[in-house]
Motif scaffolding. Structure first.
Motif, short mmCIF file in Angstrom:
data_model
loop_
_atom_site.label_atom_id
_atom_site.label_comp_id
_atom_site.label_asym_id
_atom_site.label_seq_id
_atom_site.Cartn_x
_atom_site.Cartn_y
_atom_site.Cartn_z
N TYR A 83 -9.31 1.80 -0.55
CA TYR A 83 -9.31 0.71 0.67
C TYR A 83 -8.73 1.27 2.03
CZ TYR A 83 -8.13 -3.22 3.56
OH TYR A 83 -7.96 -4.15 4.59
N ALA A 84 -7.72 1.96 1.96
CA ALA A 84 -6.94 2.44 2.98
C ALA A 84 -7.98 3.62 3.66
CB ALA A 84 -5.46 2.82 2.60
N ARG A 85 -8.40 4.51 2.79
CA ARG A 85 -9.15 5.61 3.25
C ARG A 85 -10.47 5.09 3.96
NH1 ARG A 85 -13.30 7.44 1.41
NH2 ARG A 85 -13.03 6.29 -0.65
N GLU A 88 -10.04 3.05 7.05
CA GLU A 88 -9.37 3.75 8.20
C GLU A 88 -8.17 2.68 8.76
OE1 GLU A 88 -11.94 4.98 11.40
OE2 GLU A 88 -13.04 6.08 10.18
N ALA A 89 -7.45 2.28 7.67
CA ALA A 89 -6.40 1.51 7.84
C ALA A 89 -5.20 2.35 8.49
CB ALA A 89 -5.68 1.04 6.57
N PRO A 90 -4.44 1.71 9.08
CA PRO A 90 -3.30 2.35 9.89
C PRO A 90 -2.15 3.16 8.91
CG PRO A 90 -2.88 0.07 10.15
CD PRO A 90 -4.35 0.49 9.32
N TYR A 91 -2.37 3.03 7.78
CA TYR A 91 -1.45 3.48 6.83
C TYR A 91 -2.29 4.12 5.80
CZ TYR A 91 -2.70 -0.57 4.14
OH TYR A 91 -3.37 -1.59 3.52
N SER A 92 -1.52 5.33 5.08
CA SER A 92 -2.08 5.57 3.78
C SER A 92 -1.16 5.34 2.73
CB SER A 92 -2.09 7.10 3.80
OG SER A 92 -0.86 7.76 4.22
N THR A 93 -1.72 5.57 1.51
CA THR A 93 -0.90 5.20 0.28
C THR A 93 -0.98 6.28 -0.69
OG1 THR A 93 0.11 3.22 -0.96
CG2 THR A 93 -2.66 3.76 -1.06
N PHE A 94 -0.04 6.25 -1.67
CA PHE A 94 0.12 7.31 -2.75
C PHE A 94 0.81 6.46 -3.85
CE2 PHE A 94 4.13 8.17 -0.43
CZ PHE A 94 5.12 8.18 -1.41
N MET A 95 0.39 6.66 -4.91
CA MET A 95 0.99 6.05 -6.14
C MET A 95 1.96 6.83 -6.97
SD MET A 95 -1.83 4.90 -5.19
CE MET A 95 -2.80 6.26 -5.29
N VAL A 96 3.11 5.93 -7.35
CA VAL A 96 4.05 6.64 -8.28
C VAL A 96 4.26 5.65 -9.55
CG1 VAL A 96 6.60 7.04 -8.44
CG2 VAL A 96 5.42 7.47 -6.05
N LEU A 117 13.86 6.60 2.40
CA LEU A 117 13.53 5.21 2.27
C LEU A 117 13.81 4.44 3.30
CD1 LEU A 117 13.78 4.67 -1.44
CD2 LEU A 117 11.50 4.77 -0.28
N LYS A 118 14.68 4.88 4.18
CA LYS A 118 15.39 4.00 5.34
C LYS A 118 14.28 3.61 6.40
CE LYS A 118 18.34 2.47 8.42
NZ LYS A 118 19.04 1.18 8.12
N ASP A 119 14.07 2.17 6.41
CA ASP A 119 13.06 1.45 7.17
C ASP A 119 11.52 1.98 6.63
OD1 ASP A 119 14.76 0.25 8.93
OD2 ASP A 119 14.81 2.08 10.02
N LYS A 120 11.41 2.43 5.58
CA LYS A 120 10.06 2.68 4.95
C LYS A 120 9.39 1.32 4.10
CE LYS A 120 7.14 5.87 4.17
NZ LYS A 120 6.57 6.85 5.36
N LYS A 121 8.32 1.21 4.34
CA LYS A 121 7.64 -0.19 4.06
C LYS A 121 6.85 0.46 2.55
CE LYS A 121 6.64 -2.55 8.08
NZ LYS A 121 6.00 -3.07 9.01
N VAL A 122 7.44 -0.10 1.43
CA VAL A 122 6.84 0.28 0.00
C VAL A 122 6.22 -1.08 -0.66
CG1 VAL A 122 8.52 2.03 0.06
CG2 VAL A 122 9.04 -0.24 -1.07
N GLU A 383 -2.75 -8.11 1.49
CA GLU A 383 -1.21 -8.32 1.76
C GLU A 383 -0.73 -7.03 2.05
OE1 GLU A 383 0.28 -11.13 1.33
OE2 GLU A 383 -1.70 -12.24 0.75
N MET A 384 -1.17 -5.77 1.63
CA MET A 384 -0.93 -4.60 2.14
C MET A 384 -0.97 -4.43 3.78
SD MET A 384 -1.37 -1.71 -0.92
CE MET A 384 -0.60 -0.60 -0.19
N ASP A 385 -2.13 -4.74 4.28
CA ASP A 385 -2.24 -4.93 5.46
C ASP A 385 -1.49 -5.96 6.35
OD1 ASP A 385 -4.34 -3.29 5.35
OD2 ASP A 385 -5.88 -4.96 5.64
N HIS A 386 -1.10 -6.88 5.80
CA HIS A 386 -0.05 -8.13 6.60
C HIS A 386 1.26 -7.34 6.28
CE1 HIS A 386 -2.84 -11.57 5.41
NE2 HIS A 386 -3.28 -10.97 6.53
#
Length: 392
Positions: A83-85, A88-96, A117-122, A383-386
């Protein structure tokens, strides 16, 4: 023969010395951006049990990582990475995460990455089936455990002292940790503030630091050879330039082609249940209760370490497959007791969260018995967009 043996010993010693003292900066220079990108979708233990590749990914300013367990490798066109790719969302994601990973293994991972992780949205997906009466057992802990991250915890002086002590006490309940005499000695020494066996403890800390450096070096070398990413099964036309409602409709159509049974289970997964003697699953969960579990304490460690790090998490509470759990004998009323309890835990913690638990009978929200996918991903993507757009 003696000369040959001595020569072999010298060569082995030289190679080991080179392995140890080869500069980390040189090794890091060989790890390309392409290697890091592949690591975002390969779901390899080399990523979540290590530190370096995650560090690189977390340091990307526009990354928003997604943590969870086996649902993360359910790639389809609606998966958050696709979805993010595609949009062209303003963020990218990776899976852990992978199957068997639960709160305590995620805690160790977060603890090792606190500085990143300081100020990092997860985003953190909570699985109901984690919260069993016995909690996480050795069977799932051992293959997902990171020795590097466990040793790192012993030297994490920036973490809240009480939080670190709670974590060490919990980790010492696992045989995998207790069998490591060096690590056990370090933990006991740290938990007693240096009062228990001070001489032995001090020596253990010195040896432990050297061992940690060896593990870090090993992680760097492993990072040179990342596995290829998962096949993404993408279809950008289903999500790009589509409204939320259109994406939901596309996900429903996608799921409908793959589900043709009354339990709303993807056909291949359903066939595996049939092959395993379907009737044996009837009533198998009638004694289960997800409201009482050691997992709640482990989950609190996750909440607390993210707060300690100054991260900005979004917790995602997902449902089980209601049709399947009805057949399993786990009553709907008892399931809602778990849903309500989880909502209260998140409210009390004053963290951002989204509650999807009213979707347990929503066709195509869950792809099999427990894993979010298809329609569920569409809701999570929104919800990730929000979450990304929130300035808080």
């Amino acid at each position: 023969m003696i000369k040959k043996g001595f020569l072999s010993l010298c060569i082995a010693f030289a190679l080991f010395t080179g392995f140890i003292f080869f500069p980390n900066a040189w090794i890091k220079a060989w790890i390309s951006d392409e290697d890091v990108e592949q690591a975002k979708t390969n779901m390899s233990p080399l990523v979540f049990q290590g530190t370096y590749l995650q560090e690189r990914m977390l340091q990307e300013p526009n990354s928003m990582p997604l943590y969870g367990s086996s649902e993360l490798n359910r790639f389809d066109p609606f998966h958050p990475y696709n979805y993010a790719r595609a949009t062209e969302a303003p963020y990218s994601t990776f899976m852990v995460g992978r199957g068997g990973m639960q709160s305590i293994t995620h805690f160790l991972n977060f603890a090792a990455q606190e500085k990143n992780l300081k100020d990092k949205k997860v985003v953190f997906i909570i699985s109901p089936q984690w919260f069993t009466a016995k909690g996480m057992g050795e069977f799932h802990f051992s293959p997902n455990y990171s020795m590097l991250q466990a040793y790192d915890l012993a030297f994490n002086d920036e973490m809240d002292a009480n939080l670190r002590k709670r974590a060490m006490e919990r980790l010492l309940e696992f045989d995998t940790v207790k069998r490591d005499r060096l690590l056990k000695t370090m933990y006991q020494y740290q938990m007693s503030n240096g009062k228990k066996n001070p001489i032995t403890g001090s020596m253990a800390m010195i040896a432990g630091r050297f061992h940690k450096e060896l593990l870090e070096k090993k992680d760097l070398y492993y990072s040179l050879f990342p596995r290829k990413g998962h096949k993404l099964k993408s279809n950008d036309t289903l999500i790009a330039n589509q409204t939320f409602d259109q994406q939901v409709q596309a996900a429903e159509a996608y799921g409908k082609k793959r589900v043709s049974n009354d339990y709303m289970i993807e056909n291949r997964a359903y066939q595996r249940l049939v092959n395993a003697n379907f009737s044996k699953f009837k009533g198998m969960r009638k004694q289960e209760d997800y409201t009482k579990s050691p997992e709640y304490e482990d989950f609190q460690l996750v909440i607390d370490v993210l707060k300690d790090a100054g991260a900005k998490p979004l917790f995602v509470s997902i449902p089980v497959n209601g049709y399947w759990y009805d057949y399993n004998g786990y009553p709907e009323e008892r399931r809602h007791q778990y849903y309500d309890k989880m909502a209260q835990v998140l409210k009390d913690a004053d963290v951002s969260y989204v509650d999807f638990t009213d979707h347990e009978y929503d066709p195509y929200f869950i792809m099999d018995t427990i894993h979010i996918a298809w329609k569920g991903w569409v809701y999570l993507d929104r919800e990730m967009d929000h979450h990304w757009a929130q300035s808080k």
